[in-house]
Enzyme design. Structure first.
Site, short mmCIF file in Angstrom:
data_model
loop_
_atom_site.label_atom_id
_atom_site.label_comp_id
_atom_site.label_asym_id
_atom_site.label_seq_id
_atom_site.Cartn_x
_atom_site.Cartn_y
_atom_site.Cartn_z
N ARG A 165 25.31 44.43 -55.35
CA ARG A 165 24.94 45.78 -55.20
C ARG A 165 25.82 46.83 -55.06
NH1 ARG A 165 19.75 47.19 -51.92
NH2 ARG A 165 21.08 46.88 -50.03
N ASP A 166 27.17 46.38 -54.78
CA ASP A 166 28.44 47.44 -54.75
C ASP A 166 29.42 46.94 -55.27
OD1 ASP A 166 29.02 49.91 -54.15
OD2 ASP A 166 29.88 49.40 -52.17
N LEU A 167 29.34 46.25 -56.54
CA LEU A 167 30.62 45.67 -57.57
C LEU A 167 31.41 47.08 -57.86
CD1 LEU A 167 31.87 43.13 -58.24
CD2 LEU A 167 30.35 43.37 -60.28
#
Length: 269
Positions: free
Chosen positions: A73-75
């Site tokens: 979710r936060d690549l």
């Protein structure tokens, strides 16, 4: 306080506080290199390709090969660390969520993440799945190739971001124009391989989640000279609708929000 050793990484658990201690990464994070005019010259095409492939394999492990399916979710570039050999390691799982074996997607009323890397269905509807990570990976791959951030403003282009700029050049048959100038001209790198990576990146950022490939398909396309499908229109092209004299980064020139969702820009810890 409890200390445990998990696959070479130390985990500290004290009451409600949980902490992961990573191995030391002497080369910091990927953004430290690719967005710096001088340092990105240290990354030739071969090294960039290895990083693109390494990140893909890391995300594939999270989605398919780990005991639990994990959606990061936060690549983003600052959450990819580089060891002494410049091998990429995905970090910062503060926003990650675990899925059950049969779970396909989940929903949240408070999407959080980093502007420019969030998929449209997650940013606008709160829906996230493995395809959300695929979108973020596609943005990251295009950034590695170009040496530019996705939210970079392109003078003379009707688009405000890298995705839209790459899409326009792709349609015009000039996709190699986004390649970082520090890599030299087309004689300095394998154009066919770079084009394949650009095409895969555009496949990953397609507007419809169902159209995006899985990370298994991404890894296969990167490692084999196969026919790569043609991408459809990407999301978040951000066509420019501002006057030439207005600051493109100002909120006045941005499209109006369609909902009340807040997108928080988070920095890696």
């Amino acid at each position: 306080m409890t200390l445990k050793k998990i696959r070479g990484v130390t985990c500290s658990i004290h009451k409600e506080e949980r902490m992961l201690i990573y191995e030391y990464m002497p080369n910091k994070s990927l953004d430290f290199f690719i967005f710096d005019e001088i340092k990105r010259q240290l990354l030739d095409w071969r090294k960039r390709f290895e990083i693109i492939v390494g990140i893909a394999r890391g995300v594939l492990y999270l989605h398919q090969d780990s005991r639990l399916k994990i959606i990061h979710r936060d690549l983003k570039a600052s959450n990819v660390l580089l060891d002494a050999a410049m091998t990429p390691k995905i970090s910062d799982f503060g926003l990650a969520r675990m899925f059950g074996d049969d779970q396909i997607e989940a929903n949240t009323n408070r999407p959080v993440g980093t502007y420019g890397y969030m998929s449209p269905e997650y940013a606008m509807e709160g829906l996230y799945s493995t395809k959300s990570d695929v979108f973020s990976y596609g943005v990251l791959a295009l950034e590695i190739i170009s040496g530019k951030r996705n939210n970079h403003f392109y003078v003379g282009s009707p688009c405000l971001n890298l995705i839209g700029h790459a899409w326009d050049l792709w349609k015009e048959g000039k996709a190699l124009d986004i390649v970082d100038s520090s890599l030299g001209d087309e004689a300095s790198y394998p154009a066919f391989e770079v084009l394949r990576c650009i095409q895969i990146g555009l496949l990953c950022v397609q507007e419809q989640a169902a159209d995006r490939p899985t990370m298994l398909e991404v890894v296969f396309m990167l490692g084999n000279e196969v026919n790569v499908p043609s991408p459809n229109k990407p999301a978040f092209i951000n066509r420019r609708i501002i006057d030439s004299g207005q600051d493109p980064s100002s909120s006045a020139g941005a499209p109006a929000s369609q909902n009340d969702i807040t997108i928080s820009e988070l920095e890696a810890r």
